[in-house]
Design a protein around this motif. Sequence first.
Motif, PDB file in Angstrom:
ATOM      1  N   GLU A 260       0.824  -1.207   0.000  1.00  0.00           N
ATOM      2  CA  GLU A 260       0.000   0.000   0.000  1.00  0.00           C
ATOM      3  C   GLU A 260       0.862   1.263   0.000  1.00  0.00           C
ATOM      4  O   GLU A 260       0.472   2.280  -0.579  1.00  0.00           O
ATOM      5  CB  GLU A 260      -0.935  -0.012   1.214  1.00  0.00           C
ATOM      6  CG  GLU A 260      -1.973  -1.125   1.188  1.00  0.00           C
ATOM      7  CD  GLU A 260      -2.844  -1.070  -0.059  1.00  0.00           C
ATOM      8  OE1 GLU A 260      -3.138   0.037  -0.542  1.00  0.00           O
ATOM      9  OE2 GLU A 260      -3.228  -2.145  -0.558  1.00  0.00           O
ATOM     10  N   ARG A 261       2.009   1.211   0.628  1.00  0.00           N
ATOM     11  CA  ARG A 261       2.914   2.365   0.627  1.00  0.00           C
ATOM     12  C   ARG A 261       3.440   2.627  -0.782  1.00  0.00           C
ATOM     13  O   ARG A 261       3.590   3.768  -1.213  1.00  0.00           O
ATOM     14  CB  ARG A 261       4.060   2.115   1.592  1.00  0.00           C
ATOM     15  CG  ARG A 261       5.011   3.291   1.806  1.00  0.00           C
ATOM     16  CD  ARG A 261       5.948   2.956   2.961  1.00  0.00           C
ATOM     17  NE  ARG A 261       6.881   4.036   3.237  1.00  0.00           N
ATOM     18  CZ  ARG A 261       8.119   4.109   2.773  1.00  0.00           C
ATOM     19  NH1 ARG A 261       8.585   3.143   1.981  1.00  0.00           N
ATOM     20  NH2 ARG A 261       8.909   5.124   3.080  1.00  0.00           N
ATOM     21  N   ASP A 262       3.735   1.553  -1.517  1.00  0.00           N
ATOM     22  CA  ASP A 262       4.156   1.711  -2.920  1.00  0.00           C
ATOM     23  C   ASP A 262       3.043   2.351  -3.739  1.00  0.00           C
ATOM     24  O   ASP A 262       3.296   3.180  -4.619  1.00  0.00           O
ATOM     25  CB  ASP A 262       4.509   0.345  -3.517  1.00  0.00           C
ATOM     26  CG  ASP A 262       5.855  -0.171  -3.018  1.00  0.00           C
ATOM     27  OD1 ASP A 262       6.623   0.633  -2.450  1.00  0.00           O
ATOM     28  OD2 ASP A 262       6.108  -1.373  -3.183  1.00  0.00           O
ATOM     29  N   ARG A 263       1.811   1.967  -3.452  1.00  0.00           N
ATOM     30  CA  ARG A 263       0.678   2.432  -4.257  1.00  0.00           C
ATOM     31  C   ARG A 263       0.347   3.895  -3.982  1.00  0.00           C
ATOM     32  O   ARG A 263       0.048   4.658  -4.909  1.00  0.00           O
ATOM     33  CB  ARG A 263      -0.547   1.551  -3.973  1.00  0.00           C
ATOM     34  CG  ARG A 263      -1.738   1.798  -4.884  1.00  0.00           C
ATOM     35  CD  ARG A 263      -2.903   0.913  -4.502  1.00  0.00           C
ATOM     36  NE  ARG A 263      -3.371   1.205  -3.160  1.00  0.00           N
ATOM     37  CZ  ARG A 263      -4.192   2.210  -2.859  1.00  0.00           C
ATOM     38  NH1 ARG A 263      -4.627   3.029  -3.820  1.00  0.00           N
ATOM     39  NH2 ARG A 263      -4.586   2.406  -1.618  1.00  0.00           N
ATOM     40  N   THR A 264       0.383   4.293  -2.710  1.00  0.00           N
ATOM     41  CA  THR A 264      -0.050   5.642  -2.349  1.00  0.00           C
ATOM     42  C   THR A 264       1.086   6.657  -2.328  1.00  0.00           C
ATOM     43  O   THR A 264       0.826   7.860  -2.370  1.00  0.00           O
ATOM     44  CB  THR A 264      -0.720   5.629  -0.964  1.00  0.00           C
ATOM     45  OG1 THR A 264       0.226   5.177   0.017  1.00  0.00           O
ATOM     46  CG2 THR A 264      -1.927   4.706  -0.954  1.00  0.00           C
ATOM     47  N   GLY A 265       2.318   6.173  -2.239  1.00  0.00           N
ATOM     48  CA  GLY A 265       3.456   7.081  -2.135  1.00  0.00           C
ATOM     49  C   GLY A 265       3.945   7.188  -0.700  1.00  0.00           C
ATOM     50  O   GLY A 265       3.141   7.214   0.242  1.00  0.00           O
ATOM     51  N   SER A 266       5.245   7.248  -0.535  1.00  0.00           N
ATOM     52  CA  SER A 266       5.828   7.214   0.803  1.00  0.00           C
ATOM     53  C   SER A 266       5.499   8.464   1.616  1.00  0.00           C
ATOM     54  O   SER A 266       5.327   8.388   2.833  1.00  0.00           O
ATOM     55  CB  SER A 266       7.344   7.034   0.709  1.00  0.00           C
ATOM     56  OG  SER A 266       7.922   8.106  -0.032  1.00  0.00           O
ATOM     57  N   ASP A 267       5.397   9.624   0.963  1.00  0.00           N
ATOM     58  CA  ASP A 267       5.150  10.857   1.713  1.00  0.00           C
ATOM     59  C   ASP A 267       3.804  10.824   2.422  1.00  0.00           C
ATOM     60  O   ASP A 267       3.700  11.137   3.619  1.00  0.00           O
ATOM     61  CB  ASP A 267       5.220  12.069   0.783  1.00  0.00           C
ATOM     62  CG  ASP A 267       6.631  12.332   0.288  1.00  0.00           C
ATOM     63  OD1 ASP A 267       7.573  11.821   0.939  1.00  0.00           O
ATOM     64  OD2 ASP A 267       6.793  13.014  -0.741  1.00  0.00           O
ATOM     65  N   ALA A 268       2.752  10.456   1.676  1.00  0.00           N
ATOM     66  CA  ALA A 268       1.417  10.410   2.271  1.00  0.00           C
ATOM     67  C   ALA A 268       1.340   9.326   3.334  1.00  0.00           C
ATOM     68  O   ALA A 268       0.758   9.524   4.413  1.00  0.00           O
ATOM     69  CB  ALA A 268       0.365  10.168   1.193  1.00  0.00           C
ATOM     70  N   GLU A 279      -6.776   1.728   2.491  1.00  0.00           N
ATOM     71  CA  GLU A 279      -6.776   0.388   1.906  1.00  0.00           C
ATOM     72  C   GLU A 279      -6.077  -0.615   2.822  1.00  0.00           C
ATOM     73  O   GLU A 279      -6.514  -1.758   2.958  1.00  0.00           O
ATOM     74  CB  GLU A 279      -6.101   0.412   0.534  1.00  0.00           C
ATOM     75  CG  GLU A 279      -6.874   1.177  -0.526  1.00  0.00           C
ATOM     76  CD  GLU A 279      -8.209   0.527  -0.849  1.00  0.00           C
ATOM     77  OE1 GLU A 279      -8.292  -0.718  -0.777  1.00  0.00           O
ATOM     78  OE2 GLU A 279      -9.162   1.255  -1.169  1.00  0.00           O
ATOM     79  N   PHE A 280      -4.996  -0.185   3.453  1.00  0.00           N
ATOM     80  CA  PHE A 280      -4.304  -1.071   4.395  1.00  0.00           C
ATOM     81  C   PHE A 280      -5.223  -1.410   5.566  1.00  0.00           C
ATOM     82  O   PHE A 280      -5.326  -2.581   5.963  1.00  0.00           O
ATOM     83  CB  PHE A 280      -3.029  -0.410   4.904  1.00  0.00           C
ATOM     84  CG  PHE A 280      -2.373  -1.156   6.038  1.00  0.00           C
ATOM     85  CD1 PHE A 280      -1.684  -2.332   5.805  1.00  0.00           C
ATOM     86  CD2 PHE A 280      -2.454  -0.673   7.340  1.00  0.00           C
ATOM     87  CE1 PHE A 280      -1.085  -3.028   6.850  1.00  0.00           C
ATOM     88  CE2 PHE A 280      -1.857  -1.355   8.388  1.00  0.00           C
ATOM     89  CZ  PHE A 280      -1.166  -2.535   8.137  1.00  0.00           C
TER      90      PHE A 280
END
Length: 307
Positions: A260-268, A279-280
């Motif tokens: 989920e971090r890959d999908r949403t981006g690390s900053d967010a 989602e997580f």
Amino acid sequence: MATDPRLARLAPRTTTPQPPPPPPPPPQSAFTSSSLALDGVSENPAFTTTNNNIHTSKSPSPSTTTPSSSSSYKLRYCTVCASNNNRSMEAHSRLSLSSNPVISFGTGSLVRLPGPSISQPQVYPFNTTSYATMYEELLAKDARLYRYNGCLNMLERNKHLKWGPERFQDWVVGAPRLSQTERGDKGAQGTEAGVVDVIFTCEERCWDAVVDNLLDRGAPLNRPVHVFNVDIRDNHEEALVGGGAILELAEALNQAASEERDRTGSDAWDGGSGEARREFDERVPDILAEWQERWPNLPALWTLAWF
């Protein structure tokens, strides 16, 4: 020419029957005595056992076999039991050895260890007594008793993991935990900000105490935290089993969080955004259900709370 009937009667007696050919050797079994360690656990990775009562070797989980671009990403964990000595510290040890950021606490009013009798526990205050101090005191009082009941071995392990037992209700969430990192507490690296993503309790009354305390705090940080309870009996043997089960659940959560971090981006994600982690959060019940099927003897609870 006619055959002499006497020779016909003698033929069965004089003819030696040929023995049948030996059967082919059976195929070599993957499970042999040489594949077992002293405790009966198979050392052969091809041999696996599934049992509802004894959890032995398993197939590698996807999180350990399928690398991803953020496979090294780890959630931050907190383990909790009554006295921050046995169950929470065994889970703390397992998680820290697997490079997971982790802190640990107790929820009791005092640290209580088994004493000479049920009515005579050894009692210490949280936050101000080190594991080394408890170890030296019990060693001086009755080394034979406290080695026999496992307290000395437990404290020997604990003092190499962190300085001393801490009380959950006294934890100031969001306050920097730099001193723990400086003195070398295992698992402290990554928890310097004073917040975690997941809390594991080891008894239902501890889960109740943690959830109630989080509600009383009023969620000043507005940051989600998943609170699990894995019900573990308070003895050294069950703590070993429960610590392994908690580690397995943590690795499954790490894998989902990485995706989920890959999908949403690390900053967010790293900012703790509710939208980034939605989602997580929705995947967690399914992860817990799959884990519970593999560990039916460790009843689990889960809720989403807030710091």
